[in-house]
Design a protein around this motif. Structure first.
Motif, short mmCIF file in Angstrom:
data_model
loop_
_atom_site.label_atom_id
_atom_site.label_comp_id
_atom_site.label_asym_id
_atom_site.label_seq_id
_atom_site.Cartn_x
_atom_site.Cartn_y
_atom_site.Cartn_z
N LEU A 217 1.25 -0.73 0.22
CA LEU A 217 0.45 -0.11 0.21
C LEU A 217 0.81 1.22 0.05
O LEU A 217 1.88 1.28 0.71
CB LEU A 217 -1.26 0.03 0.94
CG LEU A 217 -1.84 1.36 1.11
CD1 LEU A 217 -2.58 1.61 0.42
CD2 LEU A 217 -2.30 1.11 2.90
N THR A 218 0.95 1.61 -0.70
CA THR A 218 1.63 3.21 -1.06
C THR A 218 0.77 4.28 -1.07
O THR A 218 -0.27 4.19 -1.38
CB THR A 218 2.21 3.27 -2.53
OG1 THR A 218 3.11 1.97 -3.20
CG2 THR A 218 3.09 4.49 -2.47
N PHE A 219 1.49 5.83 0.08
CA PHE A 219 0.82 6.49 -0.12
C PHE A 219 2.02 7.97 -0.55
O PHE A 219 3.41 8.03 -0.76
CB PHE A 219 1.30 7.26 1.24
CG PHE A 219 0.09 6.16 2.00
CD1 PHE A 219 -1.05 6.81 2.53
CD2 PHE A 219 0.32 5.28 3.29
CE1 PHE A 219 -2.69 6.88 3.28
CE2 PHE A 219 -0.32 4.80 3.43
CZ PHE A 219 -2.04 4.90 3.64
N THR A 220 1.63 8.47 -1.31
CA THR A 220 1.37 9.27 -2.51
C THR A 220 0.63 11.08 -2.99
O THR A 220 -0.65 10.59 -2.20
CB THR A 220 2.49 9.08 -3.42
OG1 THR A 220 3.14 9.73 -4.56
CG2 THR A 220 1.12 8.83 -4.89
N THR A 221 1.46 11.23 -2.85
CA THR A 221 0.39 12.61 -3.84
C THR A 221 0.54 13.48 -4.79
O THR A 221 1.69 13.40 -5.32
CB THR A 221 0.99 14.10 -2.48
OG1 THR A 221 1.23 13.76 -1.05
CG2 THR A 221 0.62 15.17 -2.56
N ILE A 222 -0.56 13.81 -5.18
CA ILE A 222 -0.39 14.50 -6.19
C ILE A 222 1.12 15.70 -6.51
O ILE A 222 1.32 16.58 -6.20
CB ILE A 222 -1.77 15.29 -6.80
CG1 ILE A 222 -2.83 14.68 -7.02
CG2 ILE A 222 -1.64 16.09 -7.71
CD1 ILE A 222 -3.56 15.02 -7.02
N PRO A 223 1.54 14.99 -7.52
CA PRO A 223 2.72 16.22 -7.94
C PRO A 223 2.42 17.52 -8.21
O PRO A 223 1.20 18.07 -9.25
CB PRO A 223 3.77 15.57 -8.42
CG PRO A 223 3.07 13.91 -9.35
CD PRO A 223 1.62 13.94 -8.31
N ILE B 273 9.08 10.50 -7.75
CA ILE B 273 8.00 10.44 -7.41
C ILE B 273 8.49 10.13 -5.98
O ILE B 273 8.49 9.19 -5.38
CB ILE B 273 6.82 9.41 -7.74
CG1 ILE B 273 6.77 10.20 -9.67
CG2 ILE B 273 5.34 10.42 -6.98
CD1 ILE B 273 6.14 11.44 -9.57
N LYS B 274 8.06 11.24 -4.82
CA LYS B 274 8.22 11.18 -3.37
C LYS B 274 6.86 9.95 -3.11
O LYS B 274 5.51 10.74 -3.09
CB LYS B 274 7.88 12.18 -2.33
CG LYS B 274 8.20 12.31 -1.32
CD LYS B 274 8.41 13.57 -0.22
CE LYS B 274 8.74 13.15 0.77
NZ LYS B 274 9.05 14.95 1.50
N LYS B 275 7.38 8.69 -2.40
CA LYS B 275 6.20 8.31 -1.95
C LYS B 275 6.51 6.90 -0.55
O LYS B 275 7.96 7.04 -0.17
CB LYS B 275 6.15 6.71 -3.18
CG LYS B 275 6.92 6.24 -3.18
CD LYS B 275 6.83 5.46 -4.45
CE LYS B 275 8.23 4.69 -4.75
NZ LYS B 275 8.46 5.39 -5.55
N SER B 276 5.50 6.46 0.18
CA SER B 276 6.10 5.75 1.18
C SER B 276 4.99 4.75 0.81
O SER B 276 3.83 4.61 0.84
CB SER B 276 6.04 6.80 2.93
OG SER B 276 4.10 7.05 3.13
N THR B 277 5.63 3.29 1.80
CA THR B 277 4.06 2.65 1.71
C THR B 277 3.81 2.04 2.77
O THR B 277 4.48 2.18 4.43
CB THR B 277 5.48 1.49 1.54
OG1 THR B 277 6.44 0.91 2.06
CG2 THR B 277 5.13 1.64 0.15
N ALA B 278 2.89 1.36 3.44
CA ALA B 278 2.72 1.85 5.00
C ALA B 278 2.99 0.77 6.16
O ALA B 278 2.09 0.72 6.92
CB ALA B 278 0.73 1.16 4.86
N ASP B 279 3.96 -0.33 5.55
CA ASP B 279 4.55 -1.39 6.34
C ASP B 279 5.75 -0.67 6.86
O ASP B 279 6.01 -1.44 7.96
CB ASP B 279 5.15 -2.45 5.39
CG ASP B 279 5.82 -2.44 4.13
OD1 ASP B 279 5.94 -0.79 3.89
OD2 ASP B 279 7.27 -2.87 4.77
N LYS B 280 5.94 0.73 6.35
CA LYS B 280 6.92 1.32 7.33
C LYS B 280 6.97 2.20 8.27
O LYS B 280 6.17 3.08 8.24
CB LYS B 280 7.96 2.05 5.89
CG LYS B 280 8.55 0.76 5.49
CD LYS B 280 9.70 1.23 4.19
CE LYS B 280 10.29 0.16 3.23
NZ LYS B 280 11.34 1.03 2.32
N VAL B 281 7.10 2.70 10.02
CA VAL B 281 7.36 2.89 10.30
C VAL B 281 8.88 4.15 10.31
O VAL B 281 9.58 4.36 10.34
CB VAL B 281 7.34 2.56 11.88
CG1 VAL B 281 7.53 3.80 13.16
CG2 VAL B 281 6.79 1.64 12.09
#
Length: 584
Positions: A396-402, A572-580
């Motif tokens: 599950l990746t979180f990102t924001t509209i550039p 693209i700046k993004k993060s995944t839900a499994d990482k703290v």
């Protein structure tokens, strides 16, 4: 559950209503005077002292009062002779025979009692469960999507859910938040895309201060009438909800206009949702890289790890002046980290194996969320939950509209699309491409798709194709026809008008003996193997078999490649839900 609780009329666990009768050795269902009676129909009979009526044993009718005792004890009443059992020899006259031995009589009795009690208990709990589901259904608040969505998610397709957090002040305890008297805004908005194979998902945040065009919005009014709310050009995205009477369907239309992605459903959460959901799971663990003291959101926490819920959780997701650059984009990153932590808690064994937490979640979710009218029952919400539950949080990746700062402003308050990056992000989601490294297709299927582009290619002059408009801008079929004939030498092509239905993606259908022509046309148009659909040919205007090219909503103009990106760009700046991650 004690007797005082029963007398007070408090909620009673069905299991607590079964009481062992020491006189009969059986369990009986005892309901207090204030407890609702079971809706299960059954024969009427006398109520035993101090409890509810006992249910008769399976296959037996209840005895009338005193009837059995009268038959056994009335003097002079002739008792019929006991019938001989089938298969047992009749005893000789004058001799008392021995009855056949009963084997495991006690064990059979226990088994019979246990099975009967458990069956009735399961039925009782099932009825209670049904009534509880009806209770949850009554909790659900729905609003029409006014035709702005797809009509609801489908189990065998990719899912797009629009999650909207409004700053409208609703519910007790929220007087200090939001704008007093405001109808609310789309304060926090996330487009959640779940892949068709459920292997991955992308949560795309939409900045509230993004400058967009809001289209006209046909909206159902409270009295059932329809009203078209005029659109606006060059306004903040957050005004797509609440302002001017706009409902969530207007936000859906704005998202479609912005991204080219039509949401299946929407869910709207107010301040209470954050408070009740976090409390239902026993708190959410977050990490701070520095101390936070924000008088506006009322959040004061030292750096380090904290478990937050209720008011403190709401203050956490609302703070922005003490994180990052102090703006809305920094707050979005904080909210994404919070949602990642919430997802981890929801998927943890601590939550999934706790019936009390699951019930609290069901109550909190149905009370705090407003959903579109295609999600109007707990069963539909459950089906959606089961689909989302298949997802692994690491994908599950979180990102924001550039976006970039609005170049027309001297004092930077709003943002506009980064035209160099945003279209590619939208294309990735439209084409169901993962932002994480996962296998989206089985190897055999992926190889088969790639193989469609390999092999001999026919000369352009031999390519025979009919062109239809299936969702592209008006005039696209004729534009493509002219481009193919004049610039590409595909002279055996024709404009076949509009397709019977709109398509999200451009497709090329061809018969097996037209594969060489299909590969040439795919090369010219920049089609991917997934856009090529082996099928049947169709007779063209000259009565000759031809391929069918249907221009979908992804069509951007003649000569613009239709091959979608196969992975997210590295910048693209993004993060995944499994990482703290710790908020900075």
């Amino acid at each position: 559950m004690d007797a005082q609780s029963r007398e007070r009329g408090e909620n009673i666990d069905p299991a607590d209503q079964w009481v062992l009768n020491p006189h009969t050795g059986e369990y009986e269902l005892r309901l207090g005077s204030s407890a609702p009676q079971s809706p299960i129909p059954g024969p009427r009979g006398p109520r035993p002292p101090g409890g509810a009526r006992r249910s008769p044993a399976p296959g037996r009718s209840p005895e009338r009062p005193g009837r059995a005792a009268a038959e056994r004890e009335t003097p002079g009443r002739e008792v019929p002779q006991q019938r001989r059992r089938r298969g047992v020899p009749e005893e000789p006259p004058g001799r008392r025979g021995r009855r056949p031995a009963k084997k495991n009589t006690k064990a059979k009795k226990v088994l019979l009692w246990t099975s009967g009690t458990m069956a009735f208990l399961v039925l009782a709990v099932g009825v209670g469960g049904y009534l509880y589901l009806e209770h949850l259904n009554d909790n659900i608040t729905t609003v029409s999507d006014d035709g702005a969505g797809t009509g609801g998610f489908k189990k065998d397709e990719a899912i797009n859910i629009l999650l909207i957090g409004t700053d409208k002040r609703t519910g007790s305890g929220n007087e200090g938040y939001g704008d007093k008297g405001s109808a609310g805004h789309a304060d926090t908005t996330i487009l959640l895309h779940v892949s068709k194979d459920r292997s991955n998902a992308t949560a795309l945040s939409i900045p509230r201060d993004l400058i967009v065009d809001i289209p006209d919005c046909p909206t159902q009014q409270e009295d059932g009438s329809q009203k078209v709310i005029p659109g606006s050009t060059g306004v903040r995205f957050n005004t797509s909800l609440g302002q001017g009477g706009r409902t969530p369907s207007c936000t859906m239309r704005t998202v479609t206009e912005l991204t080219g992605i039509t949401p299946d459903n929407f869910m709207v959460a107010d301040f209470n949702a954050v408070k009740t959901l976090t409390s239902a799971v026993g708190g959410v663990e977050v990490c701070l890289a520095k101390d936070i003291d924000d008088p506006d959101s009322h959040l004061k926490l030292p750096k380090g790890t904290h478990t937050i819920e209720g008011e403190q959780a709401l203050a956490y997701v609302r703070t922005r002046h003490s994180v990052g650059l102090g703006g809305d984009l920094s707050r979005i990153e904080l909210q994404q980290q919070f949602l990642s932590a919430l997802m981890r808690k929801l998927k943890s064994n601590d939550t999934l194996t706790s019936p009390s937490k699951m019930i609290k979640l069901a109550e909190a979710g149905t009370e705090a969320l407003t959903v579109d009218s295609t999600l109007d029952s707990i069963n539909k919400l459950k089906e959606l939950g089961l689909e989302l539950g298949k997802l692994n949080v690491k994908n599950l990746t979180f990102t924001t509209i550039p976006v970039i700062d609005n170049p027309t402003e001297q004092v930077k308050a709003t943002v506009v699309l980064d035209e160099g990056k945003a279209p590619e992000v939208f294309s990735l989601i439209r084409n169901d491409v993962s932002f994480t490294e996962v296998k989206q297709q089985k190897k055999k299927e992926k190889a088969a798709v790639a193989a469609r582009l390999k092999g001999e290619k026919a000369p352009a002059s031999e390519v025979r194709v009919r062109i239809l408009n299936g969702g592209a801008p008006a005039g696209s079929a004729q534009e493509t026809l002219s481009w193919l004939q004049v610039q590409q030498g595909v002279t055996k092509s024709e404009n076949a008008g509009n397709a019977p239905a709109e398509l999200g993606k451009t497709t090329l259908e061809y018969a097996p003996d037209q594969a060489a022509q299909a590969r040439r046309l795919a090369e010219i148009l920049g089609l991917s193997g997934s856009a090529m659909k082996p099928g049947e040919s169709v007779t063209n205007a000259q009565g000759v078999p031809a391929m069918t090219l249907t221009l979908g909503k992804d069509f951007k103009g003649a000569g613009v490649s239709l091959t979608p990106p196969d992975k997210a760009p590295d910048d693209i700046k993004k993060s995944t839900a499994d990482k703290v991650e710790c908020a900075k």
